[in-house]
Design a protein around this motif. Structure first.
Motif, PDB file in Angstrom:
ATOM      1  N   PHE A  62       0.787  -1.238   0.000  1.00 24.59           N
ATOM      2  CA  PHE A  62       0.000   0.000   0.000  1.00 24.59           C
ATOM      3  C   PHE A  62       0.818   1.286   0.000  1.00 24.59           C
ATOM      4  CE2 PHE A  62      -2.406  -3.266   2.353  1.00 24.59           C
ATOM      5  CZ  PHE A  62      -3.504  -3.370   1.527  1.00 24.59           C
ATOM      6  N   GLY A  63       2.109   1.204   0.245  1.00 23.68           N
ATOM      7  CA  GLY A  63       2.925   2.398   0.398  1.00 23.68           C
ATOM      8  C   GLY A  63       3.128   3.157  -0.898  1.00 23.68           C
ATOM      9  N   GLY A  64       3.427   4.436  -0.732  1.00 19.56           N
ATOM     10  CA  GLY A  64       3.689   5.301  -1.878  1.00 19.56           C
ATOM     11  C   GLY A  64       5.175   5.517  -2.080  1.00 19.56           C
ATOM     12  N   GLN A  65       5.491   6.212  -3.160  1.00 17.10           N
ATOM     13  CA  GLN A  65       6.877   6.495  -3.516  1.00 17.10           C
ATOM     14  C   GLN A  65       7.619   7.248  -2.412  1.00 17.10           C
ATOM     15  OE1 GLN A  65       7.035   8.512  -7.276  1.00 17.10           O
ATOM     16  NE2 GLN A  65       5.593   7.102  -8.223  1.00 17.10           N
ATOM     17  N   ASP A  66       6.879   8.022  -1.637  1.00 16.84           N
ATOM     18  CA  ASP A  66       7.514   8.803  -0.573  1.00 16.84           C
ATOM     19  C   ASP A  66       8.135   7.933   0.514  1.00 16.84           C
ATOM     20  OD1 ASP A  66       4.906   8.047   0.193  1.00 16.84           O
ATOM     21  OD2 ASP A  66       4.809   9.652   1.674  1.00 16.84           O
ATOM     22  N   MET A  67       7.769   6.654   0.561  1.00 18.88           N
ATOM     23  CA  MET A  67       8.317   5.762   1.580  1.00 18.88           C
ATOM     24  C   MET A  67       9.543   4.998   1.089  1.00 18.88           C
ATOM     25  SD  MET A  67       6.607   6.544   4.167  1.00 18.88           S
ATOM     26  CE  MET A  67       7.303   5.361   5.285  1.00 18.88           C
ATOM     27  N   ILE A  68       9.878   5.132  -0.187  1.00 15.29           N
ATOM     28  CA  ILE A  68      11.025   4.404  -0.738  1.00 15.29           C
ATOM     29  C   ILE A  68      12.338   4.780  -0.044  1.00 15.29           C
ATOM     30  CG2 ILE A  68      12.446   4.102  -2.816  1.00 15.29           C
ATOM     31  CD1 ILE A  68       9.825   3.930  -4.414  1.00 15.29           C
ATOM     32  N   PRO A  69      12.621   6.060   0.219  1.00 12.00           N
ATOM     33  CA  PRO A  69      13.881   6.363   0.921  1.00 12.00           C
ATOM     34  C   PRO A  69      13.997   5.675   2.291  1.00 12.00           C
ATOM     35  CG  PRO A  69      12.997   8.342  -0.074  1.00 12.00           C
ATOM     36  CD  PRO A  69      11.938   7.288  -0.212  1.00 12.00           C
ATOM     37  N   ALA A  70      12.909   5.637   3.031  1.00 13.15           N
ATOM     38  CA  ALA A  70      12.941   4.980   4.347  1.00 13.15           C
ATOM     39  C   ALA A  70      13.152   3.475   4.182  1.00 13.15           C
ATOM     40  CB  ALA A  70      11.658   5.263   5.112  1.00 13.15           C
ATOM     41  N   LEU A  71      12.506   2.894   3.181  1.00  9.34           N
ATOM     42  CA  LEU A  71      12.688   1.464   2.928  1.00  9.34           C
ATOM     43  C   LEU A  71      14.118   1.166   2.456  1.00  9.34           C
ATOM     44  CD1 LEU A  71       9.266   0.656   1.268  1.00  9.34           C
ATOM     45  CD2 LEU A  71      10.149  -0.345   3.401  1.00  9.34           C
ATOM     46  N   ARG A  72      14.690   2.058   1.679  1.00 11.65           N
ATOM     47  CA  ARG A  72      16.095   1.873   1.259  1.00 11.65           C
ATOM     48  C   ARG A  72      17.014   1.846   2.480  1.00 11.65           C
ATOM     49  NH1 ARG A  72      15.374   5.151  -3.693  1.00 11.65           N
ATOM     50  NH2 ARG A  72      15.346   3.599  -5.332  1.00 11.65           N
ATOM     51  N   GLN A  73      16.740   2.739   3.412  1.00 12.09           N
ATOM     52  CA  GLN A  73      17.537   2.782   4.644  1.00 12.09           C
ATOM     53  C   GLN A  73      17.445   1.446   5.383  1.00 12.09           C
ATOM     54  OE1 GLN A  73      19.488   5.317   5.552  1.00 12.09           O
ATOM     55  NE2 GLN A  73      20.121   4.434   7.482  1.00 12.09           N
ATOM     56  N   VAL A  74      16.233   0.902   5.466  1.00  7.90           N
ATOM     57  CA  VAL A  74      16.051  -0.396   6.117  1.00  7.90           C
ATOM     58  C   VAL A  74      16.798  -1.478   5.341  1.00  7.90           C
ATOM     59  CG1 VAL A  74      14.362  -2.172   6.744  1.00  7.90           C
ATOM     60  CG2 VAL A  74      13.845   0.241   7.158  1.00  7.90           C
ATOM     61  N   ALA A  75      16.677  -1.454   4.013  1.00  5.63           N
ATOM     62  CA  ALA A  75      17.330  -2.463   3.172  1.00  5.63           C
ATOM     63  C   ALA A  75      18.848  -2.432   3.327  1.00  5.63           C
ATOM     64  CB  ALA A  75      16.940  -2.256   1.711  1.00  5.63           C
ATOM     65  N   GLU A  76      19.385  -1.287   3.681  1.00  4.61           N
ATOM     66  CA  GLU A  76      20.833  -1.155   3.826  1.00  4.61           C
ATOM     67  C   GLU A  76      21.334  -1.356   5.252  1.00  4.61           C
ATOM     68  OE1 GLU A  76      21.578   2.742   2.256  1.00  4.61           O
ATOM     69  OE2 GLU A  76      21.033   2.145   0.218  1.00  4.61           O
TER      70      GLU A  76
END
Length: 108
Positions: A62-76
């Protein structure tokens, strides 16, 4: 519910908040939308793996593009170990891919 001391309660609450946030869209006022976003960002850093994992799963759906930076941080940086080929880092990377596919945003 996200304020609970019980990790699984927080996990469920974060996932429901993400879904409700996505479905309500612009019907939420800016201040409530920002509050939900801040709770979601906090959930991505929660000490309980279940909370982070449930939040990531909901963002993938359900998330939008605005959450991608936060998810990238988690992925790293997520500290959880990989277990039997699964990890929170991998789940976050898959959530990013799902958001990009669903929203048509460019993959980077």
């Amino acid at each position: 519910m996200y304020g609970s001391d019980v990790g699984l309660t927080r996990a469920d609450a974060a996932a429901v908040l993400v879904q409700a946030w996505a479905k309500a869209g612009k019907q939420l006022g800016p201040s409530l939308s920002e509050r939900v976003k801040q709770i979601t960002l906090t959930a991505l850093r929660d000490p309980e793996e279940a909370v982070r994992s449930h939040t990531i799963g909901a963002l993938g759906k359900f998330g939008g593009q605005d959450m991608i930076p936060a998810l990238r941080q988690v992925a790293e940086t997520d500290p959880s170990p990989e277990v039997q080929g699964h990890s929170i880092r991998k789940r976050a990377a898959k959530a990013i891919e799902a958001i990009q596919k669903r929203t048509g945003s460019p993959q980077t």
